[in-house]
Motif scaffolding. Structure first.
Motif, PDB file in Angstrom:
ATOM      1  N   ALA A   1      -8.892  60.718  65.217  1.00 42.26           N
ATOM      2  CA  ALA A   1      -7.625  60.752  64.483  1.00 42.26           C
ATOM      3  C   ALA A   1      -6.802  59.504  64.777  1.00 42.26           C
ATOM      4  CB  ALA A   1      -6.844  62.014  64.831  1.00 42.26           C
ATOM      5  N   VAL A   2      -6.731  59.127  66.036  1.00 44.39           N
ATOM      6  CA  VAL A   2      -5.977  57.925  66.420  1.00 44.39           C
ATOM      7  C   VAL A   2      -6.617  56.692  65.804  1.00 44.39           C
ATOM      8  CG1 VAL A   2      -5.364  56.428  68.380  1.00 44.39           C
ATOM      9  CG2 VAL A   2      -5.003  58.902  68.528  1.00 44.39           C
ATOM     10  N   ALA A   3      -7.936  56.579  65.890  1.00 38.40           N
ATOM     11  CA  ALA A   3      -8.633  55.420  65.328  1.00 38.40           C
ATOM     12  C   ALA A   3      -8.410  55.317  63.820  1.00 38.40           C
ATOM     13  CB  ALA A   3     -10.128  55.510  65.645  1.00 38.40           C
ATOM     14  N   LEU A   4      -8.464  56.448  63.124  1.00 39.47           N
ATOM     15  CA  LEU A   4      -8.247  56.442  61.677  1.00 39.47           C
ATOM     16  C   LEU A   4      -6.815  56.062  61.324  1.00 39.47           C
ATOM     17  CD1 LEU A   4     -10.268  59.659  60.757  1.00 39.47           C
ATOM     18  CD2 LEU A   4     -10.862  57.302  60.143  1.00 39.47           C
ATOM     19  N   GLU A   5      -5.856  56.582  62.079  1.00 35.50           N
ATOM     20  CA  GLU A   5      -4.448  56.247  61.817  1.00 35.50           C
ATOM     21  C   GLU A   5      -4.178  54.771  62.075  1.00 35.50           C
ATOM     22  OE1 GLU A   5      -1.810  58.948  63.848  1.00 35.50           O
ATOM     23  OE2 GLU A   5      -2.802  60.689  62.948  1.00 35.50           O
ATOM     24  N   VAL A   6      -4.736  54.227  63.154  1.00 32.35           N
ATOM     25  CA  VAL A   6      -4.562  52.808  63.466  1.00 32.35           C
ATOM     26  C   VAL A   6      -5.190  51.954  62.371  1.00 32.35           C
ATOM     27  CG1 VAL A   6      -5.256  50.969  65.063  1.00 32.35           C
ATOM     28  CG2 VAL A   6      -4.311  53.107  65.952  1.00 32.35           C
TER      29      VAL A   6
END
Length: 185
Positions: free
Chosen positions: A168-173
């Motif tokens: 989720a963090v990687a996709l948001e970044v």
């Protein structure tokens, strides 16, 4: 010998394939049908034209008469009820809201939704799984939520909260980086 009971042709609008198969298996049991060829013939004869047509296609290059009863049932199960991921099933469960005027049937509806949720696995790591589920359910970005829902754990494992969080963090970044690079108009 007269046969006991009756099973109507399968109608997806009326019942699920699993429900129909359970009734069919009980019909076969009640009528003491044990031979493989007879079980298969009963299935082929009573499922109805709307089900036989796709079944015939699924069996190609063979015909349904060339398959075993259990194999035909498995083909129809995969066709009418493709495996639902545990996380998607839980999303549907958590998003199910009580409807206006729905009192006695809400518990039945919720219990039906738990069929593929695998809540029994919560005994081993309930907090991790509940946090994982909530991270997915609460994600307001539909694209990210869809990617999180597509995650499949390895066989015999459960999808961890850590893995969902990291993705989720990687996709948001990545999404933020792409939007920051868009030229201003």
């Amino acid at each position: 010998m007269a046969l006991m009971g009756q099973v109507n042709p399968f109608e997806l609008e009326v019942e699920s394939w699993t429900e129909y198969k359970e009734r069919l298996e009980n019909y076969i049991l009640a009528n003491d049908i044990k031979e493989e060829a007879k079980m298969r013939s009963v299935l082929i004869a009573i499922v109805g034209a709307k089900t036989y047509k796709p079944l015939r296609s699924l069996c190609r290059p063979k015909t349904p008469g060339d398959w075993k009863f259990d194999e035909l049932c498995e083909l129809l199960t995969k066709h009418y009820e493709p495996k639902l991921s545990e996380t998607v099933a839980r999303l549907k469960f958590y998003k199910r809201l009580k409807r206006q005027g729905e009192c006695s049937s809400v518990l039945t509806a919720l219990k039906e939704l738990t069929e593929h949720c695998n809540f029994d696995s919560l005994a081993s790591r309930p907090q991790d799984q509940m946090l994982r589920d909530q991270m997915i359910v609460s994600n307001s970005d539909e694209n990210i939520q869809a990617k999180l829902l597509s995650l499949e754990p390895k066989s015999g494992e459960t999808l961890s909260c850590k893995k969902v969080y990291e993705l989720a963090v990687a996709l948001e970044v990545a999404q933020k980086d792409v939007s920051d690079r868009q030229p201003c108009m």
